[in-house]
Design a protein around this motif. Structure first.
Motif, PDB file in Angstrom:
ATOM      1  N   LEU A  97       0.796  -1.219  -0.095  1.00 53.87           N
ATOM      2  CA  LEU A  97       0.007   0.052  -0.045  1.00 53.87           C
ATOM      3  C   LEU A  97       0.754   1.265  -0.049  1.00 53.87           C
ATOM      4  O   LEU A  97       0.150   2.276  -0.020  1.00 53.87           O
ATOM      5  N   GLY A  98       2.093   1.209   0.361  1.00 56.01           N
ATOM      6  CA  GLY A  98       2.897   2.184   0.172  1.00 56.01           C
ATOM      7  C   GLY A  98       2.852   3.274   1.216  1.00 56.01           C
ATOM      8  O   GLY A  98       3.314   4.488   1.428  1.00 56.01           O
ATOM      9  N   MET A  99       2.498   2.658   2.649  1.00 56.98           N
ATOM     10  CA  MET A  99       2.141   3.441   3.722  1.00 56.98           C
ATOM     11  C   MET A  99       3.636   3.778   4.511  1.00 56.98           C
ATOM     12  O   MET A  99       4.290   2.760   4.588  1.00 56.98           O
ATOM     13  N   ASP A 100       3.841   5.084   4.907  1.00 62.46           N
ATOM     14  CA  ASP A 100       4.936   5.161   5.867  1.00 62.46           C
ATOM     15  C   ASP A 100       4.547   5.594   7.109  1.00 62.46           C
ATOM     16  O   ASP A 100       3.410   5.505   7.365  1.00 62.46           O
ATOM     17  N   SER A 101       5.509   6.060   7.905  1.00 63.69           N
ATOM     18  CA  SER A 101       5.003   6.102   9.445  1.00 63.69           C
ATOM     19  C   SER A 101       4.324   7.407   9.440  1.00 63.69           C
ATOM     20  O   SER A 101       3.452   7.494  10.365  1.00 63.69           O
ATOM     21  N   MET A 102       4.635   8.438   8.703  1.00 66.88           N
ATOM     22  CA  MET A 102       3.518   9.714   8.802  1.00 66.88           C
ATOM     23  C   MET A 102       1.925   9.128   8.183  1.00 66.88           C
ATOM     24  O   MET A 102       1.137   9.885   8.727  1.00 66.88           O
ATOM     25  N   ASP A 103       2.039   8.350   7.154  1.00 70.88           N
ATOM     26  CA  ASP A 103       0.673   7.871   6.643  1.00 70.88           C
ATOM     27  C   ASP A 103      -0.066   7.131   8.125  1.00 70.88           C
ATOM     28  O   ASP A 103      -1.246   7.236   8.441  1.00 70.88           O
TER      29      ASP A 103
END
Length: 84
Positions: free
Chosen positions: A32-38
């Motif tokens: 999904l391409g989620m990073d910590s900010m997401d």
């Protein structure tokens, strides 16, 4: 366990991915391409369901798949509901 509909909708909104394209076994980072900010954004938006500041990033550090997140979300949500 079934995916939490509210959480999937928040993930969909934050990641700009249609709800129907989110699958339980998808890796939130790799697929999904989620990073910590997401993730922080997802957690902040769940406050609408569980009350402000009830869930934190540390609650989800070992979660990788959408199913892991949903299970943990459901577990933490259940702890917020008064018993009795």
């Amino acid at each position: 366990m079934e995916l939490d509909k509210n959480l999937v909708e928040v993930i969909s909104k934050v990641m700009q991915i249609p709800v129907e394209e989110i699958e339980p076994d998808q890796d939130v980072m790799d697929d999904l391409g989620m990073d910590s900010m997401d993730l922080i954004d997802v957690i902040n938006q769940t406050d609408d369901f569980v009350g402000e500041n009830q869930m934190e990033l540390d609650d989800f550090t070992d979660c990788r798949t959408v199913q892991n997140f949903s299970d943990r979300f459901t577990e933490l949500l259940a702890k917020q509901v008064p018993q009795g």
